[in-house]
Design a protein around this motif. Structure first.
Motif, PDB file in Angstrom:
ATOM      1  N   GLN A 150       0.674  -1.086   0.000  1.00  0.00           N
ATOM      2  CA  GLN A 150       0.267  -0.040  -0.158  1.00  0.00           C
ATOM      3  C   GLN A 150       0.918   1.438  -0.318  1.00  0.00           C
ATOM      4  OE1 GLN A 150      -3.671  -0.286  -0.483  1.00  0.00           O
ATOM      5  NE2 GLN A 150      -2.303  -2.443  -1.029  1.00  0.00           N
ATOM      6  N   LEU A 151       1.659   0.855  -0.023  1.00  0.00           N
ATOM      7  CA  LEU A 151       3.032   2.101  -0.012  1.00  0.00           C
ATOM      8  C   LEU A 151       2.815   3.401  -0.939  1.00  0.00           C
ATOM      9  CD1 LEU A 151       6.182   0.898   1.776  1.00  0.00           C
ATOM     10  CD2 LEU A 151       4.244   2.782   2.546  1.00  0.00           C
ATOM     11  N   LYS A 152       2.393   2.424  -2.084  1.00  0.00           N
ATOM     12  CA  LYS A 152       2.470   2.937  -3.451  1.00  0.00           C
ATOM     13  C   LYS A 152       1.260   4.104  -3.423  1.00  0.00           C
ATOM     14  CE  LYS A 152      -0.840  -0.749  -5.649  1.00  0.00           C
ATOM     15  NZ  LYS A 152       0.074  -1.620  -6.794  1.00  0.00           N
ATOM     16  N   TYR A 153       0.270   3.631  -2.622  1.00  0.00           N
ATOM     17  CA  TYR A 153      -0.748   4.876  -2.864  1.00  0.00           C
ATOM     18  C   TYR A 153      -0.760   5.957  -1.249  1.00  0.00           C
ATOM     19  CZ  TYR A 153      -3.290   1.048  -5.343  1.00  0.00           C
ATOM     20  OH  TYR A 153      -3.502   0.246  -5.786  1.00  0.00           O
ATOM     21  N   LEU A 154       0.524   5.237  -0.865  1.00  0.00           N
ATOM     22  CA  LEU A 154       0.555   6.585   0.116  1.00  0.00           C
ATOM     23  C   LEU A 154       2.196   7.803  -0.444  1.00  0.00           C
ATOM     24  CD1 LEU A 154      -1.256   5.296   2.267  1.00  0.00           C
ATOM     25  CD2 LEU A 154       0.685   5.697   4.016  1.00  0.00           C
ATOM     26  N   THR A 155       2.596   7.249  -1.311  1.00  0.00           N
ATOM     27  CA  THR A 155       3.872   7.344  -1.941  1.00  0.00           C
ATOM     28  C   THR A 155       3.887   8.205  -3.385  1.00  0.00           C
ATOM     29  OG1 THR A 155       5.065   5.282  -2.375  1.00  0.00           O
ATOM     30  CG2 THR A 155       5.304   6.544  -0.181  1.00  0.00           C
ATOM     31  N   ALA A 156       2.919   7.220  -4.463  1.00  0.00           N
ATOM     32  CA  ALA A 156       2.635   7.442  -5.685  1.00  0.00           C
ATOM     33  C   ALA A 156       4.271   6.709  -6.472  1.00  0.00           C
ATOM     34  CB  ALA A 156       2.144   9.118  -6.395  1.00  0.00           C
ATOM     35  N   ILE A 165      11.213  -8.371  -0.946  1.00  0.00           N
ATOM     36  CA  ILE A 165      11.951  -8.240  -1.564  1.00  0.00           C
ATOM     37  C   ILE A 165      11.835  -7.465  -3.006  1.00  0.00           C
ATOM     38  CG2 ILE A 165      14.596  -8.819  -2.697  1.00  0.00           C
ATOM     39  CD1 ILE A 165      14.469 -11.313  -0.253  1.00  0.00           C
ATOM     40  N   GLY A 166      11.035  -7.723  -3.754  1.00  0.00           N
ATOM     41  CA  GLY A 166      10.644  -7.566  -4.630  1.00  0.00           C
ATOM     42  C   GLY A 166      10.040  -5.810  -4.352  1.00  0.00           C
ATOM     43  N   TYR A 167       8.965  -5.468  -3.144  1.00  0.00           N
ATOM     44  CA  TYR A 167       8.297  -4.583  -2.785  1.00  0.00           C
ATOM     45  C   TYR A 167       9.612  -2.947  -2.848  1.00  0.00           C
ATOM     46  CZ  TYR A 167       3.306  -6.078  -2.975  1.00  0.00           C
ATOM     47  OH  TYR A 167       2.543  -6.992  -3.574  1.00  0.00           O
ATOM     48  N   LEU A 168      10.211  -4.081  -1.823  1.00  0.00           N
ATOM     49  CA  LEU A 168      11.585  -2.525  -1.184  1.00  0.00           C
ATOM     50  C   LEU A 168      12.604  -1.920  -2.907  1.00  0.00           C
ATOM     51  CD1 LEU A 168      12.564  -4.107   2.040  1.00  0.00           C
ATOM     52  CD2 LEU A 168      10.604  -2.567   1.444  1.00  0.00           C
ATOM     53  N   SER A 169      12.449  -3.303  -3.372  1.00  0.00           N
ATOM     54  CA  SER A 169      13.333  -3.175  -4.616  1.00  0.00           C
ATOM     55  C   SER A 169      13.140  -2.114  -5.493  1.00  0.00           C
ATOM     56  CB  SER A 169      14.146  -4.287  -5.576  1.00  0.00           C
ATOM     57  OG  SER A 169      14.510  -5.428  -5.432  1.00  0.00           O
ATOM     58  N   SER A 170      11.769  -2.390  -5.700  1.00  0.00           N
ATOM     59  CA  SER A 170      10.791  -1.245  -6.644  1.00  0.00           C
ATOM     60  C   SER A 170      11.028  -0.236  -6.271  1.00  0.00           C
ATOM     61  CB  SER A 170       9.366  -2.323  -7.125  1.00  0.00           C
ATOM     62  OG  SER A 170       8.903  -1.987  -5.892  1.00  0.00           O
ATOM     63  N   LEU A 171      10.564   0.029  -4.346  1.00  0.00           N
ATOM     64  CA  LEU A 171      10.557   1.507  -3.785  1.00  0.00           C
ATOM     65  C   LEU A 171      11.823   1.981  -3.818  1.00  0.00           C
ATOM     66  CD1 LEU A 171       8.639   2.945  -2.091  1.00  0.00           C
ATOM     67  CD2 LEU A 171      10.109   1.559  -0.170  1.00  0.00           C
ATOM     68  N   GLN A 172      12.500   1.936  -4.184  1.00  0.00           N
ATOM     69  CA  GLN A 172      14.223   1.980  -4.166  1.00  0.00           C
ATOM     70  C   GLN A 172      14.310   2.662  -4.963  1.00  0.00           C
ATOM     71  OE1 GLN A 172      17.797  -0.317  -3.069  1.00  0.00           O
ATOM     72  NE2 GLN A 172      18.812   1.185  -2.858  1.00  0.00           N
ATOM     73  N   MET A 173      13.668   1.546  -6.199  1.00  0.00           N
ATOM     74  CA  MET A 173      14.259   2.194  -7.779  1.00  0.00           C
ATOM     75  C   MET A 173      13.843   3.446  -8.298  1.00  0.00           C
ATOM     76  SD  MET A 173      13.918  -0.625 -11.219  1.00  0.00           S
ATOM     77  CE  MET A 173      14.523  -1.787 -10.419  1.00  0.00           C
ATOM     78  N   TYR A 174      12.562   3.623  -7.555  1.00  0.00           N
ATOM     79  CA  TYR A 174      11.318   4.723  -8.375  1.00  0.00           C
ATOM     80  C   TYR A 174      11.673   5.475  -7.400  1.00  0.00           C
ATOM     81  CZ  TYR A 174       9.850   1.377 -11.972  1.00  0.00           C
ATOM     82  OH  TYR A 174      11.127   0.665 -13.018  1.00  0.00           O
ATOM     83  N   MET A 175      12.318   6.073  -6.255  1.00  0.00           N
ATOM     84  CA  MET A 175      12.888   6.245  -4.829  1.00  0.00           C
ATOM     85  C   MET A 175      11.931   7.855  -5.333  1.00  0.00           C
ATOM     86  SD  MET A 175      12.028   7.322  -1.892  1.00  0.00           S
ATOM     87  CE  MET A 175      12.829   5.219  -1.721  1.00  0.00           C
ATOM     88  N   ARG A 176      12.440   8.457  -7.129  1.00  0.00           N
ATOM     89  CA  ARG A 176      12.379   9.940  -7.489  1.00  0.00           C
ATOM     90  C   ARG A 176      11.047  10.204  -7.368  1.00  0.00           C
ATOM     91  NH1 ARG A 176      17.501   9.893 -10.925  1.00  0.00           N
ATOM     92  NH2 ARG A 176      19.450   9.962  -9.288  1.00  0.00           N
ATOM     93  N   LEU A 178       8.100   9.966  -5.593  1.00  0.00           N
ATOM     94  CA  LEU A 178       7.475   9.723  -4.356  1.00  0.00           C
ATOM     95  C   LEU A 178       6.627  11.597  -4.626  1.00  0.00           C
ATOM     96  CD1 LEU A 178       7.048   9.952  -1.537  1.00  0.00           C
ATOM     97  CD2 LEU A 178       9.446  11.262  -0.919  1.00  0.00           C
ATOM     98  N   HIS A 179       5.766  11.883  -4.065  1.00  0.00           N
ATOM     99  CA  HIS A 179       4.607  12.786  -4.163  1.00  0.00           C
ATOM    100  C   HIS A 179       4.706  13.360  -2.748  1.00  0.00           C
ATOM    101  CE1 HIS A 179       1.576  15.416  -4.895  1.00  0.00           C
ATOM    102  NE2 HIS A 179       1.629  15.444  -5.969  1.00  0.00           N
ATOM    103  N   PRO A 180       5.482  14.355  -2.004  1.00  0.00           N
ATOM    104  CA  PRO A 180       5.220  15.165  -1.175  1.00  0.00           C
ATOM    105  C   PRO A 180       3.477  15.259  -0.967  1.00  0.00           C
ATOM    106  CG  PRO A 180       6.729  16.326  -2.321  1.00  0.00           C
ATOM    107  CD  PRO A 180       6.299  15.221  -3.632  1.00  0.00           C
ATOM    108  N   LEU A 181       3.221  15.551  -1.730  1.00  0.00           N
ATOM    109  CA  LEU A 181       1.376  16.655  -0.363  1.00  0.00           C
ATOM    110  C   LEU A 181       0.786  14.559  -0.852  1.00  0.00           C
ATOM    111  CD1 LEU A 181      -1.172  18.257   0.515  1.00  0.00           C
ATOM    112  CD2 LEU A 181      -1.724  17.644  -2.677  1.00  0.00           C
ATOM    113  N   THR A 182       1.539  13.718  -1.694  1.00  0.00           N
ATOM    114  CA  THR A 182       0.186  12.029  -1.210  1.00  0.00           C
ATOM    115  C   THR A 182       0.195  11.683   0.031  1.00  0.00           C
ATOM    116  OG1 THR A 182       0.223  11.993  -3.923  1.00  0.00           O
ATOM    117  CG2 THR A 182       0.022   9.404  -2.746  1.00  0.00           C
TER     118      THR A 182
END
Length: 569
Positions: A150-156, A165-176, A178-182
């Motif tokens: 659900q982090l994808k909905y809280l961070t965009a 591992i897959g979730y955390l890897s994709s989170l690190q890969m696309y960290m840029r 991140l939508h601050p207001l979301t």
């Protein structure tokens, strides 16, 4: 009433008392209103448009209310089936929303078919082979995956994967991305929901009565939903890049045949459908049987299989994804006063009203709030208490918990569950392979015989009494043989060996051959083998085998008879 009508109309409806209608209506209204945001969130968790959460709370709920085993269980979309749907349909995520939705309905249809067939074959007994450690470990691991997903909905951030591992890897890969207001909206909503759920004593009860505080705690997610919609409209969040659910299609789910892929694709889904069917049955049966016990009602596991099966079968034909009995919604249903499945039918009316009248009103709702709602509700499914209890009382069950939990996080839901089951069955086999064999003696002048290491008992020079506390089969026959030989070495003067079989419910062919070999070994040492307390069903199996026909000793009805007979010589 004709016999046909009696079979078609459920017992609860034929015997319905109008006096229970007010409480059923209130409970149905409360559950319907409170689970709207939850249903929307579970659809999103399954990778579907939010409206499918409302679809899943209509036809399957009606069918289960008509045919299910529980009077108060609230069936609908749940977190486990939602994330298993998303995990199994990940290859179809890029093939369009319509195709994905049809595959989700197909999966629900397959789950329903498997459950229905299991019900017809009366396989409800399967539930007892899923240990508490495995089910708690699987649910806890799935809860962690759901939380992270659900982090994808809280961070965009487009977080995706089937394991931690897959979730955390994709989170690190696309960290840029991140939508601050979301993130701000999601974090605030999550903090408020967690405070409401776990700190209600300080949030509400400091200035409200206990009953008012309970209702405030229940209604708060709905109030937060309304506030979020108003703020989203007033501050134009969608224009600022905050993802909202958009207009929900108005109208009821339509009859739609599930997508029928080729045979290979269907076979790929079959293992997942089987595991989902197992999880749906185990989780729903746990809820239904618990409340049946508390309410003094009978629980029929086979009827539960049939009810869940037909609910998912029908749901698969009306744009639903797989459903199950929900822990939280059933608790709300019961606490609100539900007495019969009429409450669930009232909940369906609420869902229909939401689809017909409030679709556009929900359009400004941010996905961040739905994600926060799921994350806050899913924390309670991480069952640390069961792990602590198992670690203190049963390390093997704790090992099953850890195996299922770690397997889910590392390898994903399906593989994790299989790993947990394998460890559980391995533990069961290991325990059975090392049965307890006690040397016993007579307790005073009574007819009772007890373990010489636990009681002050009388032993006999010429007799060795051994009690076998387990059924005998190929997995433990050798270890029992070795244990008996060791006891014979400890008591070399004993000429008569009496095996007390009161705890033995079955002796398979391998164990029979082991006992026959033991009989011959004793004969060579001029010793005899005797049995006492052999159960009737066991004697039916071995009565005409060489084990009995060539037995050097006798079969006694009781151990006391054996002792009296052999000491009198």
């Amino acid at each position: 009433m004709s016999s046909i009508a009696a079979r078609l109309i459920p017992t609860w409806l034929r015997q319905y008392q109008l006096a229970t209608l007010p409480t059923d209506v209130i409970a149905g209204l409360v559950v319907g209103v409170l689970v709207i945001p939850q249903s929307l969130g579970y659809a999103v968790l399954a990778g579907l448009p939010p409206v499918y959460g409302l679809y899943a709370a209509i036809v399957p709920v009606i069918v289960y209310a008509w045919l299910g085993s529980s009077n108060v269980q609230a069936v609908g979309p749940v977190a486990i089936t939602a994330i298993m749907t998303a995990s199994s349909l990940l290859p179809y995520a890029d093939k369009g929303a319509e195709q994905y939705a049809l595959m989700a309905s197909l999966l629900a249809f397959m789950v329903g078919a498997l459950l229905w067939v299991a019900g017809r074959l009366k396989l409800g007994w399967i539930m007892q082979f899923i240990s508490r450690g495995v089910s708690a470990g699987f649910v806890s691991g799935a809860a962690v995956l759901i939380f992270v997903s659900q982090l994808k909905y809280l961070t965009a951030i487009p977080v995706a994967g089937s394991s931690l591992i897959g979730y955390l890897s994709s989170l690190q890969m696309y960290m840029r991305q991140l939508h601050p207001l979301t993130l701000l909206i999601g974090v605030i909503a999550f903090a408020l929901l967690v405070a409401n759920r776990y700190a209600s004593k300080w949030v509400w009860r400091t200035w409200l009565s206990a009953s008012s505080a309970k209702w405030a705690e229940r209604l708060f997610p709905l109030i937060l939903l309304g506030v979020a919609i108003i703020l989203s409209m007033a501050l134009h969040w969608s224009a600022l890049g905050v993802a909202t659910i958009g207009s929900i299609p108005q109208g009821l789910p339509s009859f739609t045949l599930p997508h029928l892929p080729d045979v290979q694709e269907a076979l790929k889904l079959l293992p997942t459908a089987g595991l989902m069917a197992l999880i749906v049955f185990v989780s729903s049966s746990s809820v239904a049987s618990t409340y049946a016990r508390l309410r003094g009602e009978h629980f029929d596991a086979n009827r539960e299989l049939t009810g869940l099966g037909l609910a998912n079968l029908s749901g698969g034909l009306f744009q639903s994804f797989a459903v199950a009995g929900g822990f939280s919604r059933t608790a709300i249903n019961v606490d609100s006063g539900a007495k019969t499945p009429m409450a669930s039918l009232v909940t369906v009316v609420v869902m229909i009203a939401a689809l017909i009248a409030f679709g556009n009103a929900l359009a400004p709702l941010p996905y961040a709030l739905l994600g926060a709602t799921i994350m806050a509700s899913i924390i309670g499914l991480i069952d640390i208490d069961t792990l602590k209890s198992a670690w203190q009382r049963d390390r093997l069950d704790a090992a099953s918990f850890i195996a299922a939990f770690a397997g889910v996080l590392i390898f994903g839901l399906n593989t994790g569950l299989v790993i947990g089951l394998m460890v559980s069955f391995a533990s069961l086999i290991w325990q059975s392979s090392k049965p307890h064999v006690a040397i016993v003696g007579q307790l005073g002048g009574t007819g009772h015989f007890r373990n010489i290491n636990r009681h002050d008992v009388v032993t006999f020079d010429n007799l060795l009494l051994l009690r076998i506390d387990e059924s005998l089969f190929f997995g433990n026959s050798e270890s029992v043989h070795l244990r008996i030989l060791k006891a014979l070495q400890q008591y070399p003067e004993a000429r008569e060996l009496i095996l007390i079989m009161s705890a033995v419910n079955h002796i398979d062919l391998t164990a029979q051959e082991m006992l026959s070999t033991l009989n011959k070994e004793l004969a060579q040492q001029h010793k005899r083998l005797h049995f006492s307390f052999v159960k009737g069903p066991v004697m039916d199996v071995i009565g005409h085998t060489p084990l009995i026909t060539e037995l050097s000793g006798q079969v006694y009805l009781s151990t006391l008879d054996a002792v009296n007979s052999l000491t009198a010589r």
